[in-house]
Design a protein around this motif. Structure first.
Motif, PDB file in Angstrom:
ATOM      1  N   ALA A 196     -62.578  82.296-104.595  1.00  0.00           N
ATOM      2  CA  ALA A 196     -62.660  80.818-103.243  1.00  0.00           C
ATOM      3  C   ALA A 196     -63.201  79.633-104.632  1.00  0.00           C
ATOM      4  N   ARG A 197     -63.764  79.027-106.017  1.00  0.00           N
ATOM      5  CA  ARG A 197     -63.973  79.010-106.124  1.00  0.00           C
ATOM      6  C   ARG A 197     -62.863  77.808-106.977  1.00  0.00           C
ATOM      7  N   VAL A 198     -62.158  79.044-107.959  1.00  0.00           N
ATOM      8  CA  VAL A 198     -60.684  78.325-108.347  1.00  0.00           C
ATOM      9  C   VAL A 198     -59.503  78.158-107.457  1.00  0.00           C
ATOM     10  N   VAL A 199     -59.711  78.669-106.798  1.00  0.00           N
ATOM     11  CA  VAL A 199     -58.546  77.829-105.302  1.00  0.00           C
ATOM     12  C   VAL A 199     -59.438  76.353-104.979  1.00  0.00           C
ATOM     13  N   ARG A 200     -60.874  76.306-104.659  1.00  0.00           N
ATOM     14  CA  ARG A 200     -60.830  75.061-104.127  1.00  0.00           C
ATOM     15  C   ARG A 200     -60.727  74.022-105.166  1.00  0.00           C
ATOM     16  N   THR A 201     -60.462  74.206-106.875  1.00  0.00           N
ATOM     17  CA  THR A 201     -60.879  74.032-108.219  1.00  0.00           C
ATOM     18  C   THR A 201     -58.987  72.997-108.140  1.00  0.00           C
ATOM     19  N   LEU A 202     -58.600  74.159-107.905  1.00  0.00           N
ATOM     20  CA  LEU A 202     -56.746  74.306-107.430  1.00  0.00           C
ATOM     21  C   LEU A 202     -56.051  72.444-107.589  1.00  0.00           C
ATOM     22  N   VAL A 203     -57.074  73.073-105.318  1.00  0.00           N
ATOM     23  CA  VAL A 203     -56.919  72.294-104.755  1.00  0.00           C
ATOM     24  C   VAL A 203     -56.973  71.086-105.204  1.00  0.00           C
TER      25      VAL A 203
END
Length: 385
Positions: A196-203
């Motif tokens: 989830a932290r990786v996805v939030r960074t990409l978003v």
């Protein structure tokens, strides 16, 4: 002394009688009325209004007589700066240092809000003044530009093809990005974890993606690699790439605001995580999710370069988004402004005015659909009244 005389209120009454003061009564109003919290006293009103009137005169003398700073912009800037200075000095003469900081901060915030509002009103008024003549003709929204030249009068041709193209493209983009964006936000908020932290960074990184890059991406993958022709669907895919991070990021912020007590109460009653999200979290955050959708639509409906690369322009109405060029309002505005013809430029301003009204209509529809439903108790109270 009786038991009644031992009450605290009786002791207060006896002390008040000895000191010739009025007796204390819980139900009686205070002897001196309290000032309203949101109402300024005459002195405060005089200081605030007088400071800005004095700053107005100082700004006029400074810009029109002392310094070579003619023009309305210099006058407004000087008025704002001198108004803050005069307000601080006048407040310091009659109040405390806390009052000075409070009034200066209030003046700066109010000035910034007025500046933003004035800029928005100026844009809308300017577009309306420049483009009202084509909009006065009914054919401007009911006809297309098939067989109409750029110098033909306003009673010939219209922007029906651009309106239909914009609605089809933004409709497909919303159908793609709304479930993906909200689902991404639910994953980041409700699931959590390392991914989830990786996805939030990409978003967060994709929110600053240039629109031309999104258009090139869809052009390379969908048109060149897959061999598909330019079409409205390709333009909708490019708009989806632009809208997805906006909707996902805004939805993530909205879902994180939902109180955790609601989730805990649902889980305590035996509901699963999925039912808690579907029946508790998402309905609670529905107004905020509508705002996220509005932000995404506002970003996508005004894009020009992705549509230019992936769809192309057409002067006739096209309803099939799977093949062939499909025009849109931003692309129509861009093409007519580049022509250099006065009639075409006025048509472009008219299309811009229609685009503003279209965004307003979509905003109102989204807010109406996102309004919380009235509960049974409210309906019963209204029926009783």
């Amino acid at each position: 002394m009786t038991s009644l005389d031992k009450r605290p209120d009786a002791a207060i009454d006896r002390a008040a009688a000895r000191t010739h003061l009025p007796a204390y009564d819980d139900d009686a109003p205070p002897p001196v009325p309290r000032a309203s919290l949101g109402r300024m006293t005459p002195d405060e009103l005089f200081v605030r209004a007088g400071s800005w009137f004095a700053a107005f005169g100082l700004a006029w003398v400074t810009t029109q007589r002392l310094l070579p700073m003619t023009g309305i912009p210099w006058f407004l800037i000087s008025w704002f700066v001198l108004g803050i200075v005069v307000t601080a000095v006048a407040t310091a003469a009659t109040g405390t240092w806390i009052d000075v900081k409070d009034r200066v901060a209030a003046s700066i915030i109010t000035g910034c809000a007025l500046f933003v509002g004035s800029a928005l009103v100026a844009v809308v008024v300017y577009v309306a003044v420049k483009g009202y003549k084509p909009v006065l003709n009914l054919n401007f929204v009911t006809d297309d530009m098939a067989g109409v030249g750029p110098k033909d009068p306003f009673d010939q041709g219209g922007i029906r093809h651009a309106i239909v193209g914009s609605l089809i493209e933004i409709g497909i983009a919303v159908a793609i990005t709304l479930p993906l964006g909200v689902g991404t936000a639910v994953f980041m908020t409700e699931v959590g974890g390392r991914y989830a932290r990786v996805v939030r960074t990409l978003v967060e990184a994709m929110t600053a993606l240039p629109s031309i890059v999104a258009g090139l991406f869809v052009y390379t993958v969908y048109i060149l690699a897959l061999g598909r022709p330019p079409s409205g669907l390709a333009a909708a895919l490019a708009l989806s790439v632009m809208m997805l991070p906006i909707i996902a990021r805004a939805s993530d912020v909205v879902l994180r605001v939902v109180p955790g007590g609601l989730r805990e109460a649902s889980l305590a009653l035996g509901a699963s995580r999925w039912r808690t999200v579907w029946h508790v979290v998402l309905p609670t955050a529905r107004p905020g999710l509508a705002t996220a959708l509005i932000l995404g639509v506002a970003r996508g409906i005004g894009e020009t370069s992705p549509v230019l690369l992936t769809s192309g322009a057409a002067d006739f109405t096209k309803l099939n988004p799977l093949e062939g060029a499909m025009n849109s309002l931003p692309l129509f505005i861009f093409g007519n402004v580049r022509s250099g013809n006065d009639v075409a430029i006025q048509r472009a301003y008219g299309a811009a005015l229609v685009l503003l009204m279209l965004v307003l209509v979509l905003f109102v529809i989204a807010r109406l659909l996102a309004r919380p439903r009235r509960t049974t108790a409210r309906r019963s109270r209204k029926a009783d009244s």
